[in-house]
Design an enzyme around this catalytic site. Structure first.
Site, mmCIF file in Angstrom:
data_model
loop_
_atom_site.group_PDB
_atom_site.id
_atom_site.type_symbol
_atom_site.label_atom_id
_atom_site.label_comp_id
_atom_site.label_asym_id
_atom_site.label_seq_id
_atom_site.Cartn_x
_atom_site.Cartn_y
_atom_site.Cartn_z
ATOM 1 N N SER A 135 -25.989 13.572 2.213
ATOM 2 C CA SER A 135 -24.827 14.343 1.749
ATOM 3 C C SER A 135 -25.297 15.713 1.275
ATOM 4 O O SER A 135 -26.424 15.835 0.762
ATOM 5 C CB SER A 135 -24.159 13.607 0.586
ATOM 6 O OG SER A 135 -23.217 14.447 -0.041
ATOM 7 N N TYR A 149 -24.998 9.177 -7.426
ATOM 8 C CA TYR A 149 -24.879 9.254 -5.960
ATOM 9 C C TYR A 149 -25.641 10.478 -5.463
ATOM 10 O O TYR A 149 -26.461 10.373 -4.546
ATOM 11 C CB TYR A 149 -23.402 9.342 -5.572
ATOM 12 C CG TYR A 149 -23.154 9.685 -4.111
ATOM 13 C CD1 TYR A 149 -23.244 8.711 -3.126
ATOM 14 C CD2 TYR A 149 -22.825 10.988 -3.725
ATOM 15 C CE1 TYR A 149 -23.013 9.022 -1.789
ATOM 16 C CE2 TYR A 149 -22.595 11.301 -2.397
ATOM 17 C CZ TYR A 149 -22.688 10.315 -1.433
ATOM 18 O OH TYR A 149 -22.468 10.631 -0.119
HETATM 19 N N1 LIG Z 1 -16.825 10.681 3.188
HETATM 20 C C1 LIG Z 1 -17.481 11.631 2.554
HETATM 21 O O1 LIG Z 1 -16.873 12.487 1.872
HETATM 22 C C2 LIG Z 1 -18.987 11.706 2.673
HETATM 23 C C3 LIG Z 1 -19.603 12.914 2.300
HETATM 24 C C4 LIG Z 1 -20.984 13.025 2.389
HETATM 25 C C5 LIG Z 1 -21.720 11.942 2.842
HETATM 26 N N2 LIG Z 1 -21.106 10.786 3.185
HETATM 27 C C6 LIG Z 1 -21.948 9.672 3.592
HETATM 28 O O2 LIG Z 1 -21.532 9.188 4.853
HETATM 29 C C7 LIG Z 1 -21.820 7.795 4.953
HETATM 30 C C8 LIG Z 1 -20.567 7.056 5.393
HETATM 31 O O3 LIG Z 1 -19.554 7.316 4.439
HETATM 32 P P1 LIG Z 1 -17.997 7.121 4.771
HETATM 33 O O4 LIG Z 1 -17.309 8.365 4.430
HETATM 34 O O5 LIG Z 1 -17.836 6.534 6.112
HETATM 35 O O6 LIG Z 1 -17.648 6.044 3.636
HETATM 36 P P2 LIG Z 1 -16.719 4.738 3.703
HETATM 37 O O7 LIG Z 1 -15.512 4.994 4.531
HETATM 38 O O8 LIG Z 1 -16.545 4.300 2.297
HETATM 39 O O9 LIG Z 1 -17.624 3.677 4.505
HETATM 40 C C9 LIG Z 1 -18.810 3.217 3.922
HETATM 41 C C10 LIG Z 1 -19.455 2.203 4.833
HETATM 42 O O10 LIG Z 1 -20.665 1.756 4.213
HETATM 43 C C11 LIG Z 1 -20.646 0.333 4.200
HETATM 44 N N3 LIG Z 1 -21.392 -0.224 3.070
HETATM 45 C C12 LIG Z 1 -21.231 0.047 1.754
HETATM 46 N N4 LIG Z 1 -22.062 -0.725 1.031
HETATM 47 C C13 LIG Z 1 -22.745 -1.498 1.918
HETATM 48 C C14 LIG Z 1 -23.724 -2.517 1.798
HETATM 49 N N5 LIG Z 1 -24.201 -2.896 0.604
HETATM 50 N N6 LIG Z 1 -24.187 -3.105 2.925
HETATM 51 C C15 LIG Z 1 -23.727 -2.728 4.132
HETATM 52 N N7 LIG Z 1 -22.809 -1.770 4.321
HETATM 53 C C16 LIG Z 1 -22.319 -1.174 3.212
HETATM 54 C C17 LIG Z 1 -19.183 -0.055 4.146
HETATM 55 O O11 LIG Z 1 -19.013 -1.347 4.721
HETATM 56 P P3 LIG Z 1 -18.733 -2.705 3.903
HETATM 57 O O12 LIG Z 1 -17.955 -2.370 2.686
HETATM 58 O O13 LIG Z 1 -17.999 -3.525 4.926
HETATM 59 O O14 LIG Z 1 -20.085 -3.263 3.613
HETATM 60 C C18 LIG Z 1 -18.569 0.990 5.073
HETATM 61 O O15 LIG Z 1 -18.666 0.583 6.408
HETATM 62 C C19 LIG Z 1 -22.326 7.369 3.569
HETATM 63 O O16 LIG Z 1 -23.732 7.319 3.556
HETATM 64 C C20 LIG Z 1 -21.842 8.483 2.667
HETATM 65 O O17 LIG Z 1 -22.649 8.638 1.524
HETATM 66 C C21 LIG Z 1 -19.756 10.646 3.125
#
Ligand SMILES: NC(=O)c1ccc[n+]([C@@H]2O[C@H](COP(=O)([O-])OP(=O)(O)OC[C@H]3O[C@@H](n4cnc5c(N)ncnc54)[C@H](OP(=O)(O)O)[C@@H]3O)[C@@H](O)[C@H]2O)c1
Length: 259
Positions: A135, A149
Site C-alpha cells: 500500500s 496497517y
Molecule cells: N482497497 C484498498 O483501499 C487498498 C489500498 C491499498 C492496498 N490494498 C491492499 O490490497 C490487498 C487486497 O485488498 P482489497 O481491497 O481487495 O481488500 P478486501 O476487499 O477486504 O479483500 C481482502 C482479501 O484478503 C483476504 N484475507 C483477509 N485475511 C485473510 C487471511 N487471514 N487468510 C486468507 N485471506 C485473507 C480476504 O478473504 P477472506 O476474508 O475470505 O479470508 C479477501 O479476499 C490487501 O493486501 C490490501 O492491503 C488495498
C-alpha cells in the site's frame, strides 16, 4: 501450457477482480482465502482451470499446503501473488497488543510465509515471479487511523526489496515485485478491524480495474515496484523531499476538509 498463478485474498476485492481478468487471459488459477463460498463464487465466474484452496494465510502450514495443492493440480507455479490483507481503523495509542499482532500476522508474516514457501520452489526451477501487494500507506502514512496497517505494509515493502536484492545475483529469472495501491473502491474499508473512521486519508479513490491493470502489467513485464495510481509517485516524492513540510501541508488540508 497456460501460466499458473496463485492469488491469496481471492474471495473478494482486488484478488477476485484479478482472478477474473487473468482467467479471461487464459491463465490457470489457484484461489486462496478463508471464505470458501465466496471463493467458489469467484471460481464459478472464472471458468475452467481454477483450483480453490481454502487458506488462512496467517497459518504457515496452510500457506505451504496451498503451494502443494497448486503443484499437485497443475504441476508448476509461475506467479505467486501475496494479495491477502486487512486494514485497521484504530490510532496508535488506542491499539491493543492483540490488534498490533493481528495486523502484523495478516499483512506481514503472511507474505513472509508466502516468500519462504514459494521462493525455494522458484529457485529449484530457476524462474518465477513473486508479487507482494502492499500500500502507498506503507511509504507515506497519511491515514493515521491505519496505524499498525501502515506499519505492517512498510515492513512488507522492506522485506520485499531485501529479498529482491538477495536473489538478483544468482537468480536473474526470479522476479520480486511490489504493488502499492492507494485507496481502492473495494470493501477493504468495511473489512478493516475497527472499520474506517473519518474517510480514507485524503487520497483519490481508484476503481479496482486500474489496479488489476497494474498487476497484470507487472506480471507481463516484471518491474521492482509500481504505484497503481500514478499520482502516488508524486505524493511519495513530496513526502521524502521534506517530511516536516509535507506534514504541515497535510495537516492544513485535513483540517480544511473536516470543516
Ligand atoms: N482497497 C484498498 O483501499 C487498498 C489500498 C491499498 C492496498 N490494498 C491492499 O490490497 C490487498 C487486497 O485488498 P482489497 O481491497 O481487495 O481488500 P478486501 O476487499 O477486504 O479483500 C481482502 C482479501 O484478503 C483476504 N484475507 C483477509 N485475511 C485473510 C487471511 N487471514 N487468510 C486468507 N485471506 C485473507 C480476504 O478473504 P477472506 O476474508 O475470505 O479470508 C479477501 O479476499 C490487501 O493486501 C490490501 O492491503 C488495498
Amino acid at each position: 501450457m497456460a501460466r499458473v498463478i496463485v492469488i491469496t485474498g481471492a474471495s473478494e476485492g482486488i484478488g477476485a477482480a484479478l482472478a477474473k481478468r487473468l482467467a479471461l487471459m487464459g491463465d490457470a488459477l489457484v484461489l486462496a482465502a478463508r471464505k470458501v463460498e465466496k471463493l467458489h463464487h469467484v471460481a464459478s465466474e472464472c471458468g475452467e482451470n481454477i483450483l480453490v484452496v481454502p487458506t488462512d494465510v496467517t497459518q504457515r502450514a496452510e500457506v505451504e499446503r496451498l503451494r502443494d495443492a497448486a503443484l499437485e493440480r497443475f504441476g508448476k507455479i509461475d506467479v505467486w501473488v501475496n494479495n491477502a490483507g486487512r486494514g485497521i481503523g484504530i490510532r496508535v495509542l488506542d491499539l491493543t497488543e492483540e490488534q498490533l499482532d493481528e495486523m502484523l500476522a495478516v499483512n506481514l508474516k503472511s507474505a513472509w510465509y508466502g516468500m519462504k514457501t514459494i521462493i525455494p520452489y522458484f529457485q529449484s526451477r530457476g524462474q518465477g515471479h513473486l508479487i507482494n501487494v502492499s500500500s502507498v500507506l506503507g511509504r507515506v502514512p497519511t491515514a493515521t487511523f491505519r496505524s499498525a496497517y501502515s506499519a505492517s505494509k512498510a515492513a512488507l515493502n522492506s522485506l520485499t526489496a531485501n529479498l529482491r536484492m538477495d536473489l538478483r545475483a544468482d537468480y536473474p529469472n526470479i522476479h520480486v515485485s511490489l504493488v502499492m495501491p492507494g485507496p481502492v473502491a473495494t470493501d477493504f474499508h468495511l473489512n478493516a478491524l475497527g472499520g474506517t473512521p473519518g474517510g480514507r486519508g485524503g487520497q483519490q479513490i481508484q476503481t479496482v480495474e486500474p489496479v488489476v491493470d497494474a498487476i497484470v502489467s507487472v506480471i507481463e513485464h516484471p518491474v521492482p515496484e509500481v504505484y497503481t495510481n500514478p499520482a502516488s509517485a508524486q505524493l511519495v516524492q513530496n513526502y521524502f523531499r521534506d517530511v516536516a513540510a509535507f506534514e504541515d501541508a497535510w495537516f492544513e488540508r485535513m483540517k480544511n476538509q473536516s470543516r
